[in-house]
Design an enzyme around this catalytic site. Structure first.
Site, mmCIF file in Angstrom:
data_model
loop_
_atom_site.group_PDB
_atom_site.id
_atom_site.type_symbol
_atom_site.label_atom_id
_atom_site.label_comp_id
_atom_site.label_asym_id
_atom_site.label_seq_id
_atom_site.Cartn_x
_atom_site.Cartn_y
_atom_site.Cartn_z
ATOM 1 N N TYR A 110 4.026 -0.192 -0.792
ATOM 2 C CA TYR A 110 2.613 0.130 -0.984
ATOM 3 C C TYR A 110 2.025 0.778 0.262
ATOM 4 O O TYR A 110 1.306 1.784 0.174
ATOM 5 C CB TYR A 110 1.840 -1.139 -1.339
ATOM 6 C CG TYR A 110 0.388 -0.925 -1.663
ATOM 7 C CD1 TYR A 110 0.012 -0.346 -2.864
ATOM 8 C CD2 TYR A 110 -0.612 -1.301 -0.772
ATOM 9 C CE1 TYR A 110 -1.331 -0.144 -3.170
ATOM 10 C CE2 TYR A 110 -1.953 -1.111 -1.066
ATOM 11 C CZ TYR A 110 -2.307 -0.534 -2.270
ATOM 12 O OH TYR A 110 -3.644 -0.337 -2.558
ATOM 13 N N SER A 125 -5.744 3.395 0.676
ATOM 14 C CA SER A 125 -5.946 1.983 1.030
ATOM 15 C C SER A 125 -5.938 1.864 2.539
ATOM 16 O O SER A 125 -5.223 2.593 3.229
ATOM 17 C CB SER A 125 -4.825 1.120 0.459
ATOM 18 O OG SER A 125 -4.869 -0.184 1.027
#
Lengths: 259, 250
Positions: free
Chosen positions: A162, A149
């Site tokens: 995350y 990501s």
């Protein structure tokens, strides 16, 4: 629909988290290029939905219900894939825990919150790498793809767990690519930004966020899970990208450029 | 001692060095103390430290134990203006191909270590609360390029580096700055001496840009001193390579 000259004909691809969202998009794109697709899903019902979309286009799919945070289940999924299709050429570690979507203050991080996300992201990648290696070695074009990501590069404030996990994926891929290079296995990460159903739901409820987000994309739009993200994975797994390894490739319409 | 370092240590005197897994913390603490800082070393290894460094034997296995160690250091030295942290367990520094990497080693090298970093950042946040301060997290530079046999270490370090950025973004408004320092030179991490660390890309033997391996005790201590100073008041979330110009990234 299958393309006229499928680039992955005869190859077998396993995709975790393929019961929806980006994983489903990747599975559909791989199948459209002729790959036998092994749909690994937490719930069989969602995997069946993806398989239905593939078979409707004359593709080939196998659904395996699997908790990717459990080594034995990953091992079993890989074994079944190989037993069914005779090998494994492409492994895509995509599954993500839904907690990643929620904002979290770093001072509120707990061990439980860490492991909820990390077992699905990191442990699954480690298990899948171990289980897939013997088969990727036997493939003429072994590919290991991990979903990263841009938040792992940017170090997003939204959810520090995350961000850390996806940052870790960068390191995972660089090291593993160097380790598996002698086997002619490519290892890459992609950082997608796509309009998955939860994303669309959130943006529909927050039009101001949608407007702000759209302005940030040089291409002026958010990605489509199949046509943008899935096809990028197809490209990475195709012979066209056979000399590309150890890379973190942003598939985000130009959203993140500070590399 | 440079003028900058002298100024830093005159104004920002207390530093907690919380380092798990290696004796790099002791080396760094010695360097910081030599520069005039009052240093507490929170450690879980048996490295020798000079009498000028206050040693706190620390378990990095829970948030509570790290908080207790911070409290003990504060009781002895008062509030810190800088907290330096690293977590690189010995298991993570041992080269093992991923197909032979035991689950336990994977867990210790990744989950346990990154949780230590969370605990230390949380303790730093609580310690600085309302006052602000500077945090530096450091580790081997190799994660920027990766190395075979070190998948777990590379994963850990890049996760710590991303976490530093995330912390910097969340806590900037609270006056807390958080930066990452990447340390080059296998001599600073003897356990990596036999690892297959990639060489820089040159047509032939790479010329060392500065011709020497950076030292934790002097070079890293000086940079860390700089990062706590007003000169670095707008630097946060940054990655600073102390590798003598080896890997010129980003």
């Amino acid at each position: 629909m299958k393309t006229s000259r499928p680039r992955l004909q005869g190859r077998t691809a396993l995709v975790t988290g393929a019961g929806g969202g980006v994983g489903r998009g990747i599975a559909l794109a791989l199948a459209a290029e002729g790959a036998n697709v092994v749909i690994v899903a937490r719930r069989k019902s969602t995997g069946d939905e993806t398989a239905g979309l593939i078979t409707r286009e004359q593709g080939t799919a196998l659904v395996i219900e699997c908790d990717v945070s459990v080594r034995a289940e990953i091992d079993a999924a890989v074994s079944l894939a190989v037993a069914t299709f005779g090998g494994l050429d492409i492994a895509v570690n995509n599954a993500v825990n839904r907690e990643a979507a929620y904002p979290l203050a770093l001072e509120d991080v707990t061990d439980v919150k860490w492991h909820a996300q990390a077992s699905v992201s990191w442990d699954a990648a480690y298990f899948l790498a171990q289980a897939a290696l013997p088969h990727l070695k036997s493939s003429v074009r072994g590919c290991f793809v991990v979903l990263a990501s841009n938040l792992g590069m940017h170090g997003g404030a939204h959810n520090p767990i995350y961000s850390a996990l996806k940052g870790g994926v960068r390191g995972f891929v660089k090291a593993l690519a160097r380790e598996w290079g002698p086997y002619q296995i490519t290892v890459n990460a992609i950082g997608p930004v796509a309009a998955t159903e939860p994303t669309e739901m959130f943006l529909n409820e927050h039009p101001e966020a949608l407007e702000q987000l759209m302005r940030a994309f040089p291409l002026g739009r958010i990605g489509n899970p199949r046509d943008d993200i899935g096809r990028a994975v197809v490209a990475i797994c195709s012979d066209d990208f056979g000399f590309v390894t150890a890379q973190n490739i942003q598939v985000d319409g130009g959203l993140y450029t500070a590399v | 001692m440079s003028d900058v370092t002298r100024a830093v240590n005159a104004n920002k005197g207390v530093c907690f060095v919380a380092v798990s897994g290696t004796d790099a913390g002791a080396t760094l603490a010695r360097g910081l103390a030599c520069n005039g800082a009052r240093v507490a070393l929170l450690t879980d290894v048996g490295a020798d430290v000079p009498s000028t460094v206050f040693r706190v034997d620390t378990s990095f296995s829970s948030r509570a134990s790290v908080a207790a160690a911070f409290a003990r250091a504060q009781q002895q030295l008062g509030s810190a203006q800088m907290i330096v942290h690293s977590a690189t367990p010995a298991t993570s520094l041992t080269s093992v191909p991923i197909d032979r990497l035991a689950h336990e080693q994977w867990g210790e090298s990744t989950h346990a270590a990154i949780k230590s970093t969370f605990y230390c950042l949380q303790a730093a946040h609580d310690h600085f609360n309302g006052k602000g301060g500077s945090v530096v997290v450091f580790g081997p530079v190799l994660s920027l390029v990766g190395a075979p046999g070190l998948v777990a270490l590379s994963t850990l370090l890049e996760a710590q580096r991303a976490l530093v950025k995330s912390a910097a973004r969340q806590w900037g408004q609270k006056g807390i700055r958080v930066n990452w320092v990447a340390i080059g030179g296998e001599s600073n991490y003897p356990a990596l001496a036999s690892a297959a660390i990639p060489q820089v890309i040159e047509m032939g033997p790479p010329p060392p840009p500065l011709g020497r391996v950076p030292s934790l005790a002097s070079d890293a201590a000086a940079l860390i001193g700089l990062l706590v100073s007003d000169a670095a008041s707008v630097i946060t979330g940054a990655t600073l390579n102390i590798d003598g110009g080896n890997w010129m990234v980003p």
